[in-house]
Design a protein around this motif. Structure first.
Motif, PDB file in Angstrom:
ATOM      1  N   VAL B  13       0.780  -1.037   0.041  1.00 34.43           N
ATOM      2  CA  VAL B  13      -0.063  -0.090  -0.069  1.00 34.43           C
ATOM      3  C   VAL B  13       0.824   1.019  -0.092  1.00 34.43           C
ATOM      4  CG1 VAL B  13      -1.676  -1.240   1.120  1.00 34.43           C
ATOM      5  CG2 VAL B  13       0.005   0.129   2.527  1.00 34.43           C
ATOM      6  N   PRO B  14       0.195   2.484  -0.216  1.00 33.37           N
ATOM      7  CA  PRO B  14       1.233   3.579  -0.580  1.00 33.37           C
ATOM      8  C   PRO B  14       1.729   4.135   0.848  1.00 33.37           C
ATOM      9  CG  PRO B  14      -1.021   3.906  -1.375  1.00 33.37           C
ATOM     10  CD  PRO B  14      -0.836   2.621  -0.679  1.00 33.37           C
ATOM     11  N   GLU B  40       1.699   3.731   6.540  1.00 34.35           N
ATOM     12  CA  GLU B  40       1.701   2.717   5.628  1.00 34.35           C
ATOM     13  C   GLU B  40       0.149   2.448   5.334  1.00 34.35           C
ATOM     14  OE1 GLU B  40       3.358  -0.838   6.946  1.00 34.35           O
ATOM     15  OE2 GLU B  40       3.431  -1.782   5.033  1.00 34.35           O
ATOM     16  N   GLY B  41      -0.245   2.993   4.229  1.00 30.93           N
ATOM     17  CA  GLY B  41      -1.829   2.897   4.141  1.00 30.93           C
ATOM     18  C   GLY B  41      -2.443   3.627   5.306  1.00 30.93           C
ATOM     19  N   ASN B  42      -3.496   2.921   6.178  1.00 32.99           N
ATOM     20  CA  ASN B  42      -4.022   3.470   6.956  1.00 32.99           C
ATOM     21  C   ASN B  42      -3.632   3.183   8.505  1.00 32.99           C
ATOM     22  OD1 ASN B  42      -4.869   0.956   7.581  1.00 32.99           O
ATOM     23  ND2 ASN B  42      -6.935   1.213   6.940  1.00 32.99           N
ATOM     24  N   ARG B  43      -2.146   2.602   8.516  1.00 35.93           N
ATOM     25  CA  ARG B  43      -1.308   2.223   9.834  1.00 35.93           C
ATOM     26  C   ARG B  43      -0.292   3.283  10.040  1.00 35.93           C
ATOM     27  NH1 ARG B  43      -4.200  -2.944  10.446  1.00 35.93           N
ATOM     28  NH2 ARG B  43      -5.956  -2.431   9.240  1.00 35.93           N
TER      29      ARG B  43
ATOM     30  N   SER C  83      -5.527  -2.674   5.061  1.00 37.20           N
ATOM     31  CA  SER C  83      -4.648  -1.352   5.269  1.00 37.20           C
ATOM     32  C   SER C  83      -4.907  -0.144   4.113  1.00 37.20           C
ATOM     33  CB  SER C  83      -3.012  -1.668   5.325  1.00 37.20           C
ATOM     34  OG  SER C  83      -2.653  -2.530   6.090  1.00 37.20           O
ATOM     35  N   TYR C  84      -5.477  -0.869   3.207  1.00 33.15           N
ATOM     36  CA  TYR C  84      -5.817   0.315   2.185  1.00 33.15           C
ATOM     37  C   TYR C  84      -7.119  -0.100   1.375  1.00 33.15           C
ATOM     38  CZ  TYR C  84      -4.363   4.498  -0.540  1.00 33.15           C
ATOM     39  OH  TYR C  84      -4.296   5.803  -0.971  1.00 33.15           O
ATOM     40  N   GLY C 109     -10.678   3.835   7.710  1.00 34.34           N
ATOM     41  CA  GLY C 109      -9.711   4.256   7.097  1.00 34.34           C
ATOM     42  C   GLY C 109      -9.473   4.039   5.582  1.00 34.34           C
ATOM     43  N   SER C 359      -7.097   7.525   4.518  1.00 38.99           N
ATOM     44  CA  SER C 359      -6.485   6.393   5.490  1.00 38.99           C
ATOM     45  C   SER C 359      -5.596   7.168   6.603  1.00 38.99           C
ATOM     46  CB  SER C 359      -5.311   5.907   4.525  1.00 38.99           C
ATOM     47  OG  SER C 359      -4.491   6.973   4.141  1.00 38.99           O
ATOM     48  N   GLN C 360      -5.486   8.470   6.465  1.00 42.54           N
ATOM     49  CA  GLN C 360      -4.994   9.194   7.629  1.00 42.54           C
ATOM     50  C   GLN C 360      -5.899  10.040   8.467  1.00 42.54           C
ATOM     51  OE1 GLN C 360      -1.510  11.594   5.752  1.00 42.54           O
ATOM     52  NE2 GLN C 360      -0.838   9.955   4.825  1.00 42.54           N
ATOM     53  N   LYS C 380      -2.321  -0.925  -5.388  1.00 42.02           N
ATOM     54  CA  LYS C 380      -2.130  -0.406  -4.079  1.00 42.02           C
ATOM     55  C   LYS C 380      -3.051  -0.875  -3.092  1.00 42.02           C
ATOM     56  CE  LYS C 380       0.712   3.644  -5.627  1.00 42.02           C
ATOM     57  NZ  LYS C 380       0.607   5.158  -6.010  1.00 42.02           N
TER      58      LYS C 380
END
Ligand code: SF4
Ligand SMILES: [Zn+2]
Lengths: 563, 273, 483
Positions: B13-14, B40-43, C83-84, C109, C359-360, C380
């Motif tokens: 992930v980005p 890292e992504g949403n982490r 995570s994404y 997220g 995500s943020q 991604k």
């Protein structure tokens, strides 16, 4: 809901003639009460206690506001709000997203806000957004000053029929007050034209703006609406327009009653320009305030300029088109069939621009020259003259000559020399601030339970960390700004929702609307209306109406009309 | 101080690594740097969970230098807003490299992503291979593209090079896709290779120099003259060039230089001279 | 038999709200006022061949029926672990569901994007560059004397658009062009065959000669309501036009810029632009300036051909330029019935209309980076939730491949290529037929959608399904925090 006791604060409650006295405020079940037992105590000693702030005019929701949001990603991305355990995320600056709008108002200690420009055809949109605007009570004003039904009834002098139509409209759109923007001019804008002044007939409709304003003023009185007509004048934003503004006030002079004013002039700063062009441009605050000081039928809000990059958005399509031509910035225009128009242009007010600097002085001059604070209210016409987040700054300017001087020393030299503001030494007291930011606005809106802390009032309370006994506030403008920027506590319907400037609880506010009870014969306009409806609109009559379920917490105010 | 960062994880992930910037590292200990936060992504992660960090004690320049190695094509915003110092990247790098940069140097041995040097105001970015779209551009809705500094791409670049550019120099040694210099207001873009359609669309000022073939000239451009050379920030580039003025649809006064010899098909314009 | 009037059509962005639907024993047996596309949907939506009736979960490579709770639990797990994750679709559901969808995206997220990303996303980016002079459709009905459809074929994609809002509608200041059109037909076909002929034309079985060529028709300017169609090929809509202007493929941008120059009284140094002779272009420019109220509608033909958003930039700029001379508006022809609503709700909740990245923990927006197709093309994302959309059929291949290899949840009333490759499938109720809600017309007028019949017992509304997933996500996160 448990009780609350706000102890020992300096209470400013102008509607109940309480002026900074140290006292306790008791709260139970969302209302102010005489006393409570076993209540949670908020120690407000050394702090200022006021009713929650009220905003009579702030563009926070609906089609136009949202187009402004869409237009300006560059306005949002530097000012973001991350989600917290209690709040949703969003973006801020000049056109905050809905959740952020609610949170930010609440942090300032404001608890009631009116969206002043609802295109009736898009009323559902306005209400859907208001539902997603937490923390505050609200209401919306349908735009009626270029509406075909209104123009036709008024041209025929059918005031009662027009009143019946407006009563229907308030129900149909869940509206609160009659909004008039550039009367007649927006219909003309449908073909790219405008009206020149208050006596210039509207093309194709054979009625003048004067007749529209007078007519709707009469209708307003026939209907007993809680607020007066809410007017954005013709020629707004043009040099020399103060003459139109004076004419507009005069044209309803004889419609005033003893008890109630007849007209509210909104963001008056934009309508108080003298001079023949931008070179000879000057403030007309003197002419306007003189008139207002000697008459009792007018209230106004100032629409104070803030030197910043903001987004102008009004229903006044032709005015926005002029701004587009002046600035060369991006430009949205959105005309709404049969009813109104709108325009949006990003705008930066610059200290060093003569015109902008004069505009800045006009707003403050109006507030300071009009003697009776009950006639003049603090607004920025959010976001037109600046975001509402600037209220603490404006409060400081009103309370402190020192704060004004600091800005005056930085504005355009020509403006500094020409403006009358530097010679004004009036400084508002906290009592007067409480009038222009809440009590006066609530009174003008006819919201009986707002803007005061008397028994039975809604327990919407703002507590600011400011000690008027210990400090000479006029000398400490930074302290004023700081205190009003982050309310020590905001209490909404008896619950603590903000503490030290942080949202600690998210609550939904009510949406007020005028539920007008007219006589049966007048209610019978519906079949008649339905007949022409499809000729006028591209939606079906049934689908135009805003059913009750579109308001997450609807608060109809029942009103017995005179017709 | 010189820091070496080696990517130790394969990325999916980005990664938002705006903290990889000399100004952020300056004055911090290795441990403090290791605990800087990245997304890292949403982490939320610590820098050292993705990178191995080493201080290079042999090099001790006054400024902070950062050497990055690994496939960083998913790592974004490296050097964002940097004011000074140097970043070098062995390998590819992701989007928004050196966005809003004010000074210093970034050198990429591989490819760079889109929005490289967007809204930058100073400093230098050099990319040894190709770069993506919107080089030296602006954020969505903003009219502030690159306002100063230099971007040099040794390979090709994508669409909209220098969108809303207000100043500075962009040099593309390879070819560019459509809309080079779109909405540009000032500054200079040099394309050593060829350019696809619509060079200079909506431009109101500034200079675009295309040394090889250009697919077409917009109808809203007008021929001005034939020039034997074109100047780019002091450097003279040998012509001859056709000089077009535009974009007249926007009352523009931008200069579009196009190689005369490589674009014979433009000869028909000479009758308007 | 109960007839339900004033029904809003849940098919295209024209959002006709005048349908009458007859319901018998929880089945729709007749629709009035609907176009053929709409009628097809109303009459066939309940066909069990086209829909799942129970939630499905993939086990050992096969989709098997499961309970609603199990599907919710599985979906929540997928989203919490990602995570994404991308949450995509949203243009064929109600605003009420979109509101919940946004909260879910924020909670996990994720990246949430609506189908504008593959249709009018470029138009939105253009609006963010320049703004847009536009209006509601009624303004056009009442006032427009010049209507242009550019790279848009309303006859096929928005069948009732002309009848309700433009050429063939009656307004306060403008009359329907219908009579003029019939006169034209008459001239061509002779009186007797007229009725049959007009029927054939409207049913698309026959075609009319198209007015095209090197010059505008005589007395074009003095006609009351005129239609010009601009396209790369003769569309069926072109037959209804007073003039058809053919443009070379992928040259619209050049044509717009040339027109802009002419509207500003500039001169061109070429003989033709995009295959159109300059003399004709000058006539067209005069017609644009000479009208009282002009309206330009454009379709995805413009947003998805070479130049993309710059085509729209040029079109909007032309319209803005024209406002210095007359009144002119421009409007994208939005496709899905609530794609405009998706943009509207996204924008009020977050400030941005599509391609949102949470995500943020706050909304970020940068199409090209945060748009779903770009994310998938670069592989991604690591999970997906699709609501009422079929990306497997519509996205570029590399994006589809990357979408499919991640855990995938699909909420859709119908069986589609996307539901077939999913890991969790929720059959849902049809918005505007089996469940009510709000949708926004292409001009962003909100309209209520009606519930006409009950959905199958295990087909819940999108809103309800999303709410349950959201609830479960919150629970799982809470449990994990405790551990
Ligand atoms: S034109 Fe579109 S909205 Fe109208 S009936 Fe046909 S499909 Fe439905
Ligand atoms: Zn306003």
């Amino acid at each position: 809901m448990g009780g609350l006791l706000v102890k020992n604060g300096f209470v400013y409650d102008p509607l109940n003639n309480i002026n900074g006295e140290k006292m306790d405020i008791a709260v139970l079940d969302g209302k102010i009460v005489e006393k409570t037992r076993n209540a949670k105590v908020i120690d407000a000693s050394g702090m200022v206690v006021m009713p929650g702030g009220v905003d009579i005019h702030s563009h926070i929701a609906g089609s136009k506001v949202n187009s402004g949001r869409l237009l300006r990603p560059e306005d949002h991305y530097k000012d973001v709000e991350a989600r917290t355990a209690k709040t949703r995320s969003g973006v801020g600056y000049s056109i905050p997203s809905t959740f952020t709008t609610g949170y930010r108002y609440s942090r300032l200690g404001w608890t009631t806000v009116m969206e002043p420009a609802m295109p009736p055809l898009k009323a559902k949109h306005t209400h859907e957004e208001l539902n997603d605007t937490p923390m505050i009570d609200k209401g919306a004003f349908p735009l009626l000053g270029s509406n075909w039904f209104v123009l036709e009834h008024l041209r025929a002098k059918e005031y009662e029929e027009c009143a019946a139509y407006v009563a229907w409209m308030m129900r149909a759109t869940k509206g609160y007050a009659i909004k008039i923007v550039n009367p007649g001019g927006l219909e003309a804008w449908g073909f790219g034209r405008n009206v020149r002044d208050i006596d210039d007939p509207v093309p194709n409709f054979d009625i003048t703006p004067r007749e529209i304003v007078q007519g709707l003023c009469k209708v307003n009185q026939l209907l007993n609406l809680p607020h007066t007509i809410h007017v954005h004048t013709n020629n707004l934003g043009k040099p020399g327009n103060y003459i139109t503004t004076l004419e507009t006030m005069k044209c309803v002079e004889n419609l005033a009653t003893e008890v109630n004013p007849a007209i509210h002039l909104t963001h008056c700063q934009f309508s108080a320009f003298a001079g023949n062009n931008w070179r000879t441009f000057r403030s007309a605050s003197e002419e306007i305030s003189e008139y207002v000081n000697s008459h009792s039928h007018v209230t106004l809000d100032i629409g104070q300029i803030i030197f910043t990059n903001t987004t102008t958005m009004t229903a006044d399509g032709p005015f926005q088109f002029i701004l587009y031509q002046i600035t060369g910035n991006k430009w949205v225009n959105n005309d709404v069939e049969t009813e109104t128009s709108s325009g949006i242009v990003p705008f930066r007010y610059k200290r060093k621009s003569y015109v902008h600097a004069i505009q800045w002085t006009v707003g403050l001059e109006l507030a300071l020259k009009i003697k009776d604070p009950w006639k003049t209210f603090l607004t920025t016409d959010h976001p037109n003259a600046g975001p509402f987040m600037a209220y603490p700054k404006i409060i400081a300017w009103l309370m402190s000559q020192k704060a004004r001087d600091a800005v005056i020393s930085k504005i355009s030299r020509k403006a500094r020399h020409k403006a009358s503001l530097p010679s004004i030494d009036r400084e508002f007291t906290l009592h007067e601030i409480a009038v222009v930011t809440r009590a006066g606005q609530a009174k003008a809106l006819g919201l009986k339970n707002k803007g005061h802390l008397g028994i039975g009032a809604d327990a919407d309370i703002a507590i600011y960390n400011l000690n008027p006994e210990k400090t000479n506030l006029a000398k400490e403008p930074a302290m004023i700004r700081q205190a009003f920027k982050n309310a020590a506590y905001t209490i909404k319907d008896g619950e603590i929702v903000v503490k030290n400037g942080e949202v600690v609880k998210s609550v939904n506010g009510k949406t007020y609307w005028a539920d007008l009870k007219a006589s049966q014969s007048l209610l019978e306009i519906e079949p008649e209306l339905q007949k022409v409806f499809e000729e006028y609109y591209t939606v079906k009559y049934e689908n135009y109406l805003v059913p009750n379920h579109y308001l997450s917490i609807g608060a109809p105010i029942q009103i017995q009309t005179k017709v | 101080m010189t820091l070496k960062l080696q990517l130790i994880k394969e990325l999916r992930v980005p990664i938002d690594a705006g903290c990889i910037c000399p100004d952020t590292f300056a004055g911090k200990s290795l441990n403090e740097i290791a605990e800087l936060q990245i997304w890292e992504g949403n982490r939320k992660r610590l820098l050292n969970s993705l990178f191995e960090l080493k201080e290079d004690s042999q090099e001790t320049p006054d400024e902070t230098n950062i050497h990055l190695t690994g496939n960083l094509s998913r790592v974004q915003r490296i050097g964002a807003g940097m004011k000074g110092g140097e970043i070098t990247v062995q390998g590819d790098v992701g989007m928004h490299l050196g966005e809003k940069m004010l000074g210093g140097t970034i050198m990429v041995e591989g490819n760079a992503g889109s929005w490289t040097g967007s809204a930058m105001k100073g400093g230098t970015i050099i990319v040894k291979k190709n770069a993506g779209d919107y080089i030296g551009g602006a954020y969505r809705g903003s009219t502030k593209g690159m306002q100063g500094g230099t971007i040099i791409i040794h390979g090709d670049a994508g669409t909209e090079v220098g969108c809303y550019m207000r100043n500075g120099l962009i040099k593309i040694q390879g070819n560019v896709a459509q809309f080079v210099g779109i909405r540009m207001r000032n500054g200079t873009i040099v394309v050593q290779g060829s350019a696809a359609e619509r060079a200079g669309a909506f431009m109101t000022g500034g200079k675009i120099i295309i040394c090889n073939n250009v697919t077409s000239i917009l109808p809203s451009f007008s021929i001005d003259s034939i020039k034997s050379k074109a100047k780019a920030e002091g450097e003279a580039i040998k012509g001859p060039f056709y000089l077009f003025i535009g974009d007249l649809a926007d009352h523009g006064n931008g200069k579009l230089y196009v190689s005369k010899n490589k674009n014979e098909y433009l000869k028909s314009f000479e009758e308007f001279l | 038999m109960p007839v339900i009037d004033n029904v809003t059509c849940p098919v295209c962005g024209t959002l006709c709200d005048d349908l009458s639907v007859t319901v018998k024993e929880n089945a729709i047996i007749d629709v009035k006022n609907a176009c053929a596309v709409s009628e097809a949907k109303f009459m066939s939506f309940s066909n069990p061949k086209h829909r799942n009736l129970r939630p499905l979960i993939r086990k050992n490579g096969k989709l098997i029926e499961s309970t609603f709770e199990e599907a919710v639990e599985k979906s929540a797990q997928i989203l919490v672990d990602a995570s994404y994750p991308i949450l995509y679709g949203w243009s064929c559901t109600s605003c009420e569901a979109i509101r919940v969808g946004l909260e879910l995206a924020e909670e996990v997220g994720g990246i949430t994007d609506n189908t504008s990303t593959v249709c009018h996303g470029p138009s939105i980016l253009s609006i963010q560059n320049l703004g847009i002079p536009t209006c509601t459709l009624g303004q056009i009905r009442h006032r427009a004397d010049l209507i242009i459809y550019w790279a848009s074929d309303p006859y096929s994609a928005h069948p009732r658009h002309m009848e309700r809002y433009t050429a063939f509608s009656d307004g306060r200041f403008q009359e329907s062009e219908w009579e003029h059109f019939v006169t034209r037909l008459r001239g061509i076909l002779g009186r007797r065959r007229l009725n049959r002929a007009s029927e054939l034309v409207l049913m698309k079985e026959a075609s009319l000669p198209v007015f095209s060529g090197q010059k505008l028709p005589p007395k074009f300017e003095t006609r009351k309501r005129k239609v010009i169609v601009v396209d790369v090929r003769k569309t069926h809509s072109a037959e209804f036009a007073d003039f058809f202007l053919q443009v070379e493929p992928n040259k619209d941008f050049e044509l717009f810029q040339a027109l802009r120059l002419l509207v500003r009284d500039g001169e061109l140094e070429v003989n033709q632009v995009a295959g159109v002779p300059v003399d004709l272009l000058e006539e067209v420019a005069d017609a644009l300036v000479g009208c009282d109220f002009g309206a330009l509608f454009f379709g995805v033909g413009l947003t998805m051909s070479s130049g993309k958003l710059q085509n729209i930039d040029a079109a909007i700029a032309l319209t803005q330029d024209l406002n210095l001379r007359t009144k002119f508006v421009i409007m994208p022809m939005r496709g899905h019935f609530n794609v405009a609503g998706a943009n509207v709700v996204y924008t009020w909740q977050t400030g941005y209309p599509f391609a949102l990245d949470f995500s943020q923990n706050y909304p970020r927006y940068n199409p090209g980076e945060t748009s779903v197709v770009d994310i998938l093309s670069h592989d991604k994302a690591d999970a997906g939730l699709i609501v009422a959309s079929d990306p497997v059929s519509n996205f570029p291949r590399s994006a589809v491949e990357n979408l499919v290899k991640n855990p995938l949840i699909v909420i859709d009333p119908v069986i589609s290529p996307t539901t077939m490759v999913a890991d969790v499938v929720f059959p849902s109720a049809f918005v505007g037929i089996e469940v009510d809600g709000t949708a926004y017309r292409m001009d962003r007028v909100p309209l209520p959608m009606k519930k006409l019949v009950d959905p199958p017992s295990l087909c819940h509304s999108d809103e309800e399904i999303l709410r349950r997933i959201l609830h479960q996500v919150k629970r799982i996160k809470q449990q994990r925090r405790k551990l």
